[in-house]
Design an enzyme around this catalytic site. Structure first.
Site, PDB file in Angstrom:
ATOM      1  N   TYR A 166      -7.364  16.020  26.521  1.00  0.00           N
ATOM      2  CA  TYR A 166      -7.211  15.993  25.054  1.00  0.00           C
ATOM      3  C   TYR A 166      -7.379  14.563  24.528  1.00  0.00           C
ATOM      4  CZ  TYR A 166      -5.083  16.949  20.461  1.00  0.00           C
ATOM      5  OH  TYR A 166      -4.836  17.083  19.111  1.00  0.00           O
ATOM      6  N   LYS A 170     -10.410  13.364  22.006  1.00  0.00           N
ATOM      7  CA  LYS A 170     -10.149  12.869  20.646  1.00  0.00           C
ATOM      8  C   LYS A 170     -10.660  11.439  20.476  1.00  0.00           C
ATOM      9  CE  LYS A 170      -8.394  16.512  18.696  1.00  0.00           C
ATOM     10  NZ  LYS A 170      -9.089  17.206  17.590  1.00  0.00           N
TER      11      LYS A 170
HETATM   12  N1  LIG Z   1      -0.572  20.142  15.579  1.00  0.00           N
HETATM   13  C1  LIG Z   1      -0.536  18.845  15.893  1.00  0.00           C
HETATM   14  O1  LIG Z   1       0.532  18.290  16.261  1.00  0.00           O
HETATM   15  C2  LIG Z   1      -1.770  18.020  15.842  1.00  0.00           C
HETATM   16  C3  LIG Z   1      -1.662  16.625  15.953  1.00  0.00           C
HETATM   17  C4  LIG Z   1      -2.810  15.859  15.881  1.00  0.00           C
HETATM   18  C5  LIG Z   1      -4.030  16.472  15.701  1.00  0.00           C
HETATM   19  N2  LIG Z   1      -4.115  17.829  15.598  1.00  0.00           N
HETATM   20  C6  LIG Z   1      -5.430  18.431  15.406  1.00  0.00           C
HETATM   21  O2  LIG Z   1      -5.389  19.357  14.331  1.00  0.00           O
HETATM   22  C7  LIG Z   1      -6.434  20.329  14.495  1.00  0.00           C
HETATM   23  C8  LIG Z   1      -5.882  21.725  14.288  1.00  0.00           C
HETATM   24  O3  LIG Z   1      -4.983  22.027  15.340  1.00  0.00           O
HETATM   25  P1  LIG Z   1      -3.656  22.882  15.130  1.00  0.00           P
HETATM   26  O4  LIG Z   1      -2.530  22.016  15.493  1.00  0.00           O
HETATM   27  O5  LIG Z   1      -3.691  23.546  13.818  1.00  0.00           O
HETATM   28  O6  LIG Z   1      -3.808  23.929  16.340  1.00  0.00           O
HETATM   29  P2  LIG Z   1      -4.055  25.504  16.363  1.00  0.00           P
HETATM   30  O7  LIG Z   1      -3.020  26.205  15.556  1.00  0.00           O
HETATM   31  O8  LIG Z   1      -4.176  25.841  17.804  1.00  0.00           O
HETATM   32  O9  LIG Z   1      -5.453  25.676  15.655  1.00  0.00           O
HETATM   33  C9  LIG Z   1      -6.644  25.348  16.333  1.00  0.00           C
HETATM   34  C10 LIG Z   1      -7.754  26.242  15.834  1.00  0.00           C
HETATM   35  O10 LIG Z   1      -8.948  25.921  16.574  1.00  0.00           O
HETATM   36  C11 LIG Z   1      -9.504  27.129  17.064  1.00  0.00           C
HETATM   37  N3  LIG Z   1     -10.328  26.891  18.247  1.00  0.00           N
HETATM   38  C12 LIG Z   1      -9.937  26.371  19.438  1.00  0.00           C
HETATM   39  N4  LIG Z   1     -10.973  26.323  20.282  1.00  0.00           N
HETATM   40  C13 LIG Z   1     -12.040  26.835  19.612  1.00  0.00           C
HETATM   41  C14 LIG Z   1     -13.379  27.069  19.956  1.00  0.00           C
HETATM   42  N5  LIG Z   1     -13.868  26.779  21.171  1.00  0.00           N
HETATM   43  N6  LIG Z   1     -14.216  27.593  19.020  1.00  0.00           N
HETATM   44  C15 LIG Z   1     -13.742  27.900  17.785  1.00  0.00           C
HETATM   45  N7  LIG Z   1     -12.473  27.724  17.406  1.00  0.00           N
HETATM   46  C16 LIG Z   1     -11.627  27.193  18.318  1.00  0.00           C
HETATM   47  C17 LIG Z   1      -8.305  28.010  17.348  1.00  0.00           C
HETATM   48  O11 LIG Z   1      -8.701  29.357  17.499  1.00  0.00           O
HETATM   49  P3  LIG Z   1      -7.783  30.423  18.306  1.00  0.00           P
HETATM   50  O12 LIG Z   1      -6.713  30.852  17.332  1.00  0.00           O
HETATM   51  O13 LIG Z   1      -8.723  31.506  18.661  1.00  0.00           O
HETATM   52  O14 LIG Z   1      -7.218  29.701  19.500  1.00  0.00           O
HETATM   53  C18 LIG Z   1      -7.493  27.734  16.091  1.00  0.00           C
HETATM   54  O15 LIG Z   1      -8.021  28.456  15.009  1.00  0.00           O
HETATM   55  C19 LIG Z   1      -6.997  20.076  15.908  1.00  0.00           C
HETATM   56  O16 LIG Z   1      -8.175  19.318  15.802  1.00  0.00           O
HETATM   57  C20 LIG Z   1      -5.909  19.266  16.579  1.00  0.00           C
HETATM   58  O17 LIG Z   1      -6.399  18.470  17.628  1.00  0.00           O
HETATM   59  C21 LIG Z   1      -3.016  18.625  15.650  1.00  0.00           C
END
Ligand SMILES: NC(=O)c1ccc[n+]([C@@H]2O[C@H](COP(=O)([O-])OP(=O)(O)OC[C@H]3O[C@@H](n4cnc5c(N)ncnc54)[C@H](OP(=O)(O)O)[C@@H]3O)[C@@H](O)[C@H]2O)c1
Length: 248
Positions: A166, A170
């Site tokens: 990860y 990133k």
């Molecule tokens: N939450 C945090 O603490 C945090 C912190 C820093 C950065 N981020 C970033 O924020 C963004 C959103 O993450 P989140 O926290 O909201 O996580 P999340 O709830 O897991 O959402 C991620 C989304 O990406 C989709 N996805 C994953 N792999 C994929 C693929 N190969 N093709 C198409 N869609 C895919 C997932 O689909 P499925 O539902 O099918 O799995 C889900 O809709 C990410 O870029 C993450 O790195 C999050």
């Protein structure tokens, strides 16, 4: 009708930060939101929930598997056919965790495919549609402080995730945003690198309130200002959700 609205496409909009961003954008009648989901079932459930909010903005769902370039091409064709242009692309979807026992090689390959190669191909494929935007087109790459090399090597930062697939993906996404910022600096396209902070989501088993993760809404809301043009001066920086910046 979407033709007179600002059309925003959010990858991975069925869950977490992407879903929250869609929900918040729909409060604005000038926005048409396209959420994407790799699972049609999950995407339809999210779409129904968003439509039931009966907000003034409009929303639709399209399928996208980011690790498949043909799926990206098909998505672009669908957007071209339905709308003829795109105003903003939010590269939000990412893979954050893997089942126990997944090999390092597979974790690295899948993380890079979903978190770097996919977004890179999205930018390349959607650039002609963004060029047709009637407003200032914008790209937001949703990244993480976990991709900050400066922070990772700071031994006083003990709360940063240490998950090499990860972290590495990133850091690479950050470089993609930096390259695109320079590549398009003389065009109207603005490229943003934005970290939403530690939030409750489906990203990993640690994205829970009990571990200190904050509500997802605060991670999504700063993107409204970016999409509304209030942060254009910060394109090319590594933005955080508190109005400040991460070191690269
Ligand atoms: N939450 C945090 O603490 C945090 C912190 C820093 C950065 N981020 C970033 O924020 C963004 C959103 O993450 P989140 O926290 O909201 O996580 P999340 O709830 O897991 O959402 C991620 C989304 O990406 C989709 N996805 C994953 N792999 C994929 C693929 N190969 N093709 C198409 N869609 C895919 C997932 O689909 P499925 O539902 O099918 O799995 C889900 O809709 C990410 O870029 C993450 O790195 C999050």
């Amino acid at each position: 009708m979407s033709s007179d609205k600002v059309i925003v496409l959010i990858t991975g909009g069925n869950s977490g930060i992407g879903y929250s961003l869609a929900e918040q954008l729909l409060a604005d009648k000038t926005k048409h939101v396209i959420i994407t989901s790799r699972s049609i079932e999950k995407g339809d459930t999210a779409l129904k929930a968003l439509q039931e909010l009966k907000q003034p903005g409009s929303v639709e769902m399209m399928q996208l598997q980011l690790t498949d370039p043909d799926s990206i091409a098909a998505l672009a064709e669908e957007v071209q056919e339905k709308h003829g242009r795109l105003d903003a692309l939010v590269n939000n979807a990412a893979q954050g965790a893997f089942p126990e026992g997944t090999s390092t090689f597979e974790q690295m390959q899948t993380s890079f495919a979903a978190n770097v190669s996919g977004p890179a191909v999205m930018v390349e494929t959607f650039k002609p549609l963004l060029d047709k935007s009637t407003t200032t087109p914008r790209i937001i790459n949703v990244t993480s402080g976990a991709g900050s090399l400066a922070t990772r090597t700071d031994l006083t930062k003990t709360d940063l995730p240490l998950v090499p697939p990860y972290n590495c993906s990133k850091a690479a996404l950050n470089m993609l945003g930096a390259c695109d910022f320079v590549k398009y600096k003389d065009e109207k396209l603005k490229v943003f690198t934005y970290c939403p902070g530690y939030r409750v989501s489906n990203l990993s088993q640690f994205n829970k309130a009990e571990y200190g993760a904050k509500p997802v809404e605060g991670g999504a809301s700063p993107m409204l200002d970016i999409l509304n043009g209030q942060k254009d001066g910060e394109a090319g920086t590594f933005m955080n959700s508190e109005g400040g910046h991460w070191p690269w």
